[in-house]
Enzyme design. Sequence first.
Site, PDB file in Angstrom:
ATOM      1  N   GLN A  31       4.893 -14.960  18.549  1.00 35.48           N
ATOM      2  CA  GLN A  31       3.688 -15.222  17.755  1.00 35.48           C
ATOM      3  C   GLN A  31       3.889 -16.375  16.772  1.00 35.48           C
ATOM      4  O   GLN A  31       4.985 -16.894  16.602  1.00 35.48           O
ATOM      5  CB  GLN A  31       3.285 -13.947  16.997  1.00 35.48           C
ATOM      6  CG  GLN A  31       4.437 -13.287  16.236  1.00 35.48           C
ATOM      7  CD  GLN A  31       4.335 -11.768  16.130  1.00 35.48           C
ATOM      8  OE1 GLN A  31       3.266 -11.209  16.295  1.00 35.48           O
ATOM      9  NE2 GLN A  31       5.441 -11.102  15.854  1.00 35.48           N
ATOM     10  N   HIS A  62       1.929   1.289   3.275  1.00 30.28           N
ATOM     11  CA  HIS A  62       3.278   1.785   3.576  1.00 30.28           C
ATOM     12  C   HIS A  62       3.510   3.206   3.047  1.00 30.28           C
ATOM     13  O   HIS A  62       4.177   4.010   3.696  1.00 30.28           O
ATOM     14  CB  HIS A  62       4.332   0.802   3.038  1.00 30.28           C
ATOM     15  CG  HIS A  62       4.318  -0.484   3.790  1.00 30.28           C
ATOM     16  ND1 HIS A  62       4.272  -1.717   3.182  1.00 30.28           N
ATOM     17  CD2 HIS A  62       4.306  -0.736   5.125  1.00 30.28           C
ATOM     18  CE1 HIS A  62       4.244  -2.670   4.111  1.00 30.28           C
ATOM     19  NE2 HIS A  62       4.262  -2.097   5.294  1.00 30.28           N
ATOM     20  N   GLY A 138       8.870  -1.550  21.951  1.00 23.29           N
ATOM     21  CA  GLY A 138       8.673  -0.180  21.480  1.00 23.29           C
ATOM     22  C   GLY A 138       8.310   0.792  22.591  1.00 23.29           C
ATOM     23  O   GLY A 138       8.735   1.949  22.576  1.00 23.29           O
ATOM     24  N   ASP A 155       3.664   1.327  13.465  1.00 21.57           N
ATOM     25  CA  ASP A 155       3.256   0.375  12.421  1.00 21.57           C
ATOM     26  C   ASP A 155       2.999  -0.968  13.113  1.00 21.57           C
ATOM     27  O   ASP A 155       3.776  -1.917  12.996  1.00 21.57           O
ATOM     28  CB  ASP A 155       4.399   0.279  11.399  1.00 21.57           C
ATOM     29  CG  ASP A 155       4.063  -0.643  10.241  1.00 21.57           C
ATOM     30  OD1 ASP A 155       2.939  -1.174  10.195  1.00 21.57           O
ATOM     31  OD2 ASP A 155       4.956  -0.843   9.396  1.00 21.57           O
ATOM     32  N   ASP A 158      -2.822  -5.500  15.256  1.00 22.95           N
ATOM     33  CA  ASP A 158      -4.106  -5.080  15.835  1.00 22.95           C
ATOM     34  C   ASP A 158      -3.980  -4.880  17.359  1.00 22.95           C
ATOM     35  O   ASP A 158      -3.074  -5.437  17.983  1.00 22.95           O
ATOM     36  CB  ASP A 158      -5.182  -6.138  15.544  1.00 22.95           C
ATOM     37  CG  ASP A 158      -5.536  -6.198  14.058  1.00 22.95           C
ATOM     38  OD1 ASP A 158      -5.265  -5.217  13.357  1.00 22.95           O
ATOM     39  OD2 ASP A 158      -6.084  -7.220  13.626  1.00 22.95           O
TER      40      ASP A 158
HETATM   41  N1  AG3 Z   1       0.261  -3.711  10.408  1.00 24.44           N
HETATM   42  C1  AG3 Z   1      -1.164  -3.469  10.477  1.00 24.44           C
HETATM   43  C2  AG3 Z   1      -1.959  -4.666  10.121  1.00 24.44           C
HETATM   44  C3  AG3 Z   1      -3.349  -4.641  10.597  1.00 24.44           C
HETATM   45  C4  AG3 Z   1      -4.105  -5.636   9.868  1.00 24.44           C
HETATM   46  N2  AG3 Z   1      -5.207  -6.089  10.581  1.00 24.44           N
HETATM   47  C5  AG3 Z   1      -5.954  -7.144  10.182  1.00 24.44           C
HETATM   48  N3  AG3 Z   1      -5.713  -7.721   9.037  1.00 24.44           N
HETATM   49  N4  AG3 Z   1      -6.919  -7.529  10.980  1.00 24.44           N
HETATM   50  C6  AG3 Z   1       0.766  -3.894   9.129  1.00 24.44           C
HETATM   51  C7  AG3 Z   1       2.210  -4.118   9.101  1.00 24.44           C
HETATM   52  C8  AG3 Z   1       2.755  -3.758   7.772  1.00 24.44           C
HETATM   53  N5  AG3 Z   1       4.030  -3.158   7.871  1.00 24.44           N
END
Ligand code: AG3
Length: 275
Positions: A31, A62, A138, A155, A158
């Site tokens: 990415q 968190h 994962g 965790d 999207d």
């Molecule tokens: N992971 C979920 C983030 C989702 C946010 N989505 C968005 N901004 N469209 C977060 C990782 C943190 N450890």
Amino acid sequence: MDMWLKEGQLEDTAMTYKIKETICRKKTPYQDLAIVDTYAFGRMLILDGIVQTTIKDEYVYHEMISHIPLFTHPNPEKILVVGGGDGGTIREVLKHPSVKKAILCEIDKVVIDECRNHLKEISCSLDDPRCEIFVGDGINYVHEHKNEFDVIIIDSTDPFGAAEGLFGGSFYKEIYEALKDEGIFVAQTESPFFLPHVVKKVFSDSKNVFPITKLFMAAIPTYPSGYWSFTIGSKKYNPSSIDISENLSFETKYYTKELHKASFVLPRFIEDILK
Ligand code: AG3
């Protein structure tokens, strides 16, 4: 010159943040990674243009993704975190004295490295001796481990691109098998305002696998609509009816035992989505 970050949230909706400084920008094998410092939310981790976590509001996400399942389980010892390369979830998981091992399975090593360099407040517990880091996929990791974990936390980013499989119905079956008999899983499951079909699908997929499935909510200002859902599946313990008589043995900024219970009380429109 003013520099602004614009995160497109839906085709016709976006959130903008005024940037103080770009700290790091890299193409990783998976990415486009950026860490920027913003006026309103401090430093932020951005993956493919999507805000993942910020210094100012990261504690909400968190704490909730960790403490809701870990306080539901009477003795969480072995925990798996899938994704979460920033280390924020690991930091909260390791606050629980019962935890003997917390495994982080993150596919993109560059995320871990750059968060270690530039987001130390979040990544600070990755060097704890109870934390083991595995760089890899994962879905494969969960598939290869059976009857092993007390809690599994997804965790993820999207549900598009690399993370899509983490939202698939067949993955929850694999998670069920990787958990011990009293195991619990939790996943971040997006905004009921913006992606109701995702919330609905994950909930029903989890319900097909776990005897107990619930949804809980938290207010996260930097995520689309500011109102975020998490889905929890449990083999034995009901996450919405825990004993709240004992005090917490560590500090939190968002989570309390009262809020734990309250976060499962849903507005009518979300109840309707889940029907
Ligand atoms: N992971 C979920 C983030 C989702 C946010 N989505 C968005 N901004 N469209 C977060 C990782 C943190 N450890």
